[in-house]
Design an enzyme around this catalytic site. Structure first.
Site, PDB file in Angstrom:
ATOM      1  N   LYS A  35       0.840  -1.211   0.000  1.00 28.06           N
ATOM      2  CA  LYS A  35       0.000   0.000   0.000  1.00 28.06           C
ATOM      3  C   LYS A  35       0.875   1.261   0.000  1.00 28.06           C
ATOM      4  O   LYS A  35       2.083   1.178   0.282  1.00 28.06           O
ATOM      5  CB  LYS A  35      -0.921  -0.020   1.229  1.00 28.06           C
ATOM      6  CG  LYS A  35      -0.169  -0.006   2.557  1.00 28.06           C
ATOM      7  CD  LYS A  35      -1.095  -0.265   3.737  1.00 28.06           C
ATOM      8  CE  LYS A  35      -0.304  -0.305   5.029  1.00 28.06           C
ATOM      9  NZ  LYS A  35      -1.150  -0.710   6.181  1.00 28.06           N
ATOM     10  N   ARG A 133     -10.629  -0.008  15.200  1.00 29.22           N
ATOM     11  CA  ARG A 133     -10.657   0.654  13.897  1.00 29.22           C
ATOM     12  C   ARG A 133     -11.756  -0.051  13.110  1.00 29.22           C
ATOM     13  O   ARG A 133     -12.903   0.055  13.483  1.00 29.22           O
ATOM     14  CB  ARG A 133      -9.259   0.566  13.246  1.00 29.22           C
ATOM     15  CG  ARG A 133      -9.053   1.519  12.113  1.00 29.22           C
ATOM     16  CD  ARG A 133      -7.583   1.615  11.678  1.00 29.22           C
ATOM     17  NE  ARG A 133      -7.016   0.364  11.215  1.00 29.22           N
ATOM     18  CZ  ARG A 133      -5.758   0.229  10.769  1.00 29.22           C
ATOM     19  NH1 ARG A 133      -4.947   1.275  10.743  1.00 29.22           N
ATOM     20  NH2 ARG A 133      -5.302  -0.927  10.352  1.00 29.22           N
ATOM     21  N   HIS A 162      -5.836  -6.947  13.309  1.00 28.28           N
ATOM     22  CA  HIS A 162      -4.631  -6.115  13.208  1.00 28.28           C
ATOM     23  C   HIS A 162      -4.104  -5.784  14.601  1.00 28.28           C
ATOM     24  O   HIS A 162      -4.880  -5.464  15.505  1.00 28.28           O
ATOM     25  CB  HIS A 162      -4.958  -4.836  12.437  1.00 28.28           C
ATOM     26  CG  HIS A 162      -3.741  -4.073  12.002  1.00 28.28           C
ATOM     27  ND1 HIS A 162      -2.711  -4.656  11.295  1.00 28.28           N
ATOM     28  CD2 HIS A 162      -3.395  -2.778  12.165  1.00 28.28           C
ATOM     29  CE1 HIS A 162      -1.776  -3.736  11.053  1.00 28.28           C
ATOM     30  NE2 HIS A 162      -2.170  -2.597  11.572  1.00 28.28           N
ATOM     31  N   ARG A 218       1.671 -10.641   7.421  1.00 28.43           N
ATOM     32  CA  ARG A 218       1.422  -9.485   6.552  1.00 28.43           C
ATOM     33  C   ARG A 218       2.456  -8.382   6.790  1.00 28.43           C
ATOM     34  O   ARG A 218       2.115  -7.278   7.207  1.00 28.43           O
ATOM     35  CB  ARG A 218       0.031  -8.890   6.824  1.00 28.43           C
ATOM     36  CG  ARG A 218      -1.153  -9.836   6.700  1.00 28.43           C
ATOM     37  CD  ARG A 218      -2.462  -9.037   6.755  1.00 28.43           C
ATOM     38  NE  ARG A 218      -2.551  -8.159   7.913  1.00 28.43           N
ATOM     39  CZ  ARG A 218      -3.096  -8.479   9.082  1.00 28.43           C
ATOM     40  NH1 ARG A 218      -3.652  -9.665   9.271  1.00 28.43           N
ATOM     41  NH2 ARG A 218      -3.108  -7.612  10.082  1.00 28.43           N
ATOM     42  N   TYR A 262      14.301  31.084   5.486  1.00 31.42           N
ATOM     43  CA  TYR A 262      13.086  31.731   5.984  1.00 31.42           C
ATOM     44  C   TYR A 262      13.114  31.917   7.498  1.00 31.42           C
ATOM     45  O   TYR A 262      13.558  31.026   8.229  1.00 31.42           O
ATOM     46  CB  TYR A 262      11.855  30.881   5.648  1.00 31.42           C
ATOM     47  CG  TYR A 262      11.463  30.898   4.197  1.00 31.42           C
ATOM     48  CD1 TYR A 262      11.048  32.073   3.576  1.00 31.42           C
ATOM     49  CD2 TYR A 262      11.479  29.718   3.460  1.00 31.42           C
ATOM     50  CE1 TYR A 262      10.669  32.071   2.233  1.00 31.42           C
ATOM     51  CE2 TYR A 262      11.090  29.707   2.126  1.00 31.42           C
ATOM     52  CZ  TYR A 262      10.682  30.890   1.516  1.00 31.42           C
ATOM     53  OH  TYR A 262      10.308  30.873   0.203  1.00 31.42           O
ATOM     54  N   CYS A 309      13.025  24.632   2.936  1.00 33.88           N
ATOM     55  CA  CYS A 309      12.077  25.343   2.071  1.00 33.88           C
ATOM     56  C   CYS A 309      11.250  24.329   1.277  1.00 33.88           C
ATOM     57  O   CYS A 309      11.424  23.132   1.425  1.00 33.88           O
ATOM     58  CB  CYS A 309      12.812  26.270   1.112  1.00 33.88           C
ATOM     59  SG  CYS A 309      14.052  27.323   1.907  1.00 33.88           S
ATOM     60  N   ASP A 311      11.385  23.641  -1.937  1.00 35.73           N
ATOM     61  CA  ASP A 311      12.099  22.946  -3.007  1.00 35.73           C
ATOM     62  C   ASP A 311      13.595  22.793  -2.743  1.00 35.73           C
ATOM     63  O   ASP A 311      14.306  22.219  -3.564  1.00 35.73           O
ATOM     64  CB  ASP A 311      11.948  23.719  -4.326  1.00 35.73           C
ATOM     65  CG  ASP A 311      10.532  24.193  -4.525  1.00 35.73           C
ATOM     66  OD1 ASP A 311       9.639  23.329  -4.530  1.00 35.73           O
ATOM     67  OD2 ASP A 311      10.314  25.411  -4.644  1.00 35.73           O
TER      68      ASP A 311
HETATM   69  C1  LIG Z   1      -0.302  -1.662   6.792  1.00 35.54           C
HETATM   70  C2  LIG Z   1      -0.806  -2.957   7.285  1.00 35.54           C
HETATM   71  C3  LIG Z   1       0.060  -4.030   7.520  1.00 35.54           C
HETATM   72  C4  LIG Z   1       1.572  -3.896   7.423  1.00 35.54           C
HETATM   73  O1  LIG Z   1       2.046  -3.152   8.515  1.00 35.54           O
HETATM   74  P1  LIG Z   1       3.613  -3.031   8.841  1.00 35.54           P
HETATM   75  O2  LIG Z   1       3.655  -2.506  10.208  1.00 35.54           O
HETATM   76  O3  LIG Z   1       4.168  -2.095   7.819  1.00 35.54           O
HETATM   77  O4  LIG Z   1       4.187  -4.386   8.698  1.00 35.54           O
HETATM   78  C5  LIG Z   1      -0.476  -5.241   7.881  1.00 35.54           C
HETATM   79  N1  LIG Z   1      -1.817  -5.394   8.032  1.00 35.54           N
HETATM   80  C6  LIG Z   1      -2.688  -4.375   7.845  1.00 35.54           C
HETATM   81  C7  LIG Z   1      -4.139  -4.602   8.037  1.00 35.54           C
HETATM   82  C8  LIG Z   1      -2.217  -3.133   7.471  1.00 35.54           C
HETATM   83  O5  LIG Z   1      -3.081  -2.131   7.293  1.00 35.54           O
END
Ligand SMILES: *Cc1c(COP(=O)(O)O)cnc(C)c1O
Length: 376
Positions: A35, A133, A162, A218, A262, A309, A311
């Site tokens: 992602k 969540r 998660h 994951r 700045y 800045c 850029d």
């Molecule tokens: C982003 C995400 C992960 C991966 O998380 P990391 O901490 O980068 O390994 C795994 N599962 C879900 C549901 C996520 O949203």
């Protein structure tokens, strides 16, 4: 066109190495999380590389990311991790994306879309074990699981949750989440149906909690060779895949007491040499590194002088020499030294994830290793 000298270099062989280290550690299938442009490394080139390296499955956050992968010819299973937005259900199914079903309502939306397409949806059930969540609470997910299992239009491929605190090996939260997840999964036994794929571990889980590995992991950030928490112990041999490099575009001598950039927030005590580097917060380089970040030139560390800045920013090289077009390393190795994303995150007062993902499309990416030495 001759491109600007600022670029992100992605070493695909580092990703191969990290994937191998993760596999060796966990011994279960790996869903590579790509992602947010593969954590800033470039969605399609990284996904292609992971597919070539035999990753078992990919995970993205949104429908758009999944479609981009399908359009690029990625044929691996892809799970869309985010809470689905009802009107997108049909497109998820039509693009052969696996759907996260996180409530009874969403299950009904996915079923309706599948029925109208005449094509079954492949779903993963999302259980909430402590993030608060998306997902159905583990303590009340029985009817949800029962409805999903009974569905004519959904194939339940997985069940997942998660972890909220897995980057901290000392947190008691993870054990509680593991237990709640087991309780949720037990509904499959109660219903007398085969257990789908159970997956729970993010990078923190892979690093610190073997009991979270289950049937698949994951990992995201560790695939890119970066630790979720800058202070956590390096328990896995990881190679950073990303370097951020630029080149000097200007050199000047700044007199003692004359402020730089700045707001005139910083000035040298003595006459000093200052070079300008063509990258700024408009590229996603954090402005919070003003007067506190460091860069490497010729293998030596120098501090950011004054505010970053949009850029460009300035670097105080003291009495040393640097010439136009000399390399400036913001992330990565130079000489015997290296700056890691974890270090940048600490200096910027944020987490490594944010440093990686905020680097935007204005910076060209180029790739080495793997079998595609291409710029994107
Ligand atoms: C982003 C995400 C992960 C991966 O998380 P990391 O901490 O980068 O390994 C795994 N599962 C879900 C549901 C996520 O949203």
């Amino acid at each position: 066109m001759t491109q600007r000298p600022t670029r992100i270099l992605v070493d695909l062989d580092a990703i191969t190495h990290n994937l191998g280290a993760i596999r060796k550690r966990v011994g279960v299938p790996v869903m590579g999380i790509v992602k947010a442009e593969a954590y800033g490394h470039g969605l399609v080139p990284v996904a292609r590389h992971m597919q070539a390296q035999g990753v078992d499955q990919l995970g993205v956050a949104f429908l758009e990311e999944g479609i981009a992968l399908r359009e690029a010819g990625i044929h691996l299973p892809i799970l869309v991790l985010g809470g689905i937005f009802g009107p997108q259900a049909a497109e998820l199914i039509a693009n052969d994306l696996e759907v996260t079903v996180s409530s009874l309502d969403k299950l009904r939306q996915v079923e309706a879309a599948a029925q109208s397409l005449g094509r079954k949806a492949t779903v993963h059930l999302k259980v909430d074990t402590g993030m608060e969540r998306i997902g159905v609470h583990s303590y009340s997910c029985g009817p949800f699981i029962e409805a999903a299992v009974a569905s004519q239009w959904c194939t339940v491929k997985g069940i997942y949750s998660h972890l909220a605190c897995a980057d901290d090996p000392a947190s008691p939260m993870t054990a509680a989440q593991v237990e709640r997840f087991a309780e949720a999964c037990s509904h499959f036994d109660r219903l007398g149906v085969p257990m789908p794929l159970r997956h729970l571990a993010n990078s923190g889980g892979v690093l610190h909690f073997p009991e979270t590995w289950l049937d698949m992991v994951r990992p995201g950030i560790v695939l890119y060779g970066v630790l979720p928490d800058p202070d956590s112990e390096r328990t896995l041999d990881l190679r950073p895949a990303m370097s951020v490099v630029s080149q000097v575009v200007y050199f000047k001598v700044v007199r003692a007491g004359r402020p730089v950039s700045y707001g005139a927030t910083w000035a040298p005590d003595t006459d000093t040499r200052v070079v300008t580097v063509p990258i700024g917060y408009g590229d996603g380089w954090p402005r919070s590194l003003s007067s506190c970040g460091q860069v490497l030139i010729h293998g030596r560390r120098y501090p950011v002088a004054g505010r970053i800045c949009m850029d460009q920013f300035m670097v105080d090289i003291g009495g040393d020499s640097a010439w136009n077009e000399d390399e400036v390393v913001l992330v990565g190795a130079s000489g015997g030294d290296a700056i890691r994303v974890e270090e940048v995150a600490r200096a910027a007062g944020t987490i490594p994830y944010e440093i990686l993902t905020r680097l935007n499309a204005r910076i060209p990416r180029s790739y080495c290793g793997g079998d595609s030495p291409t710029g994107v």
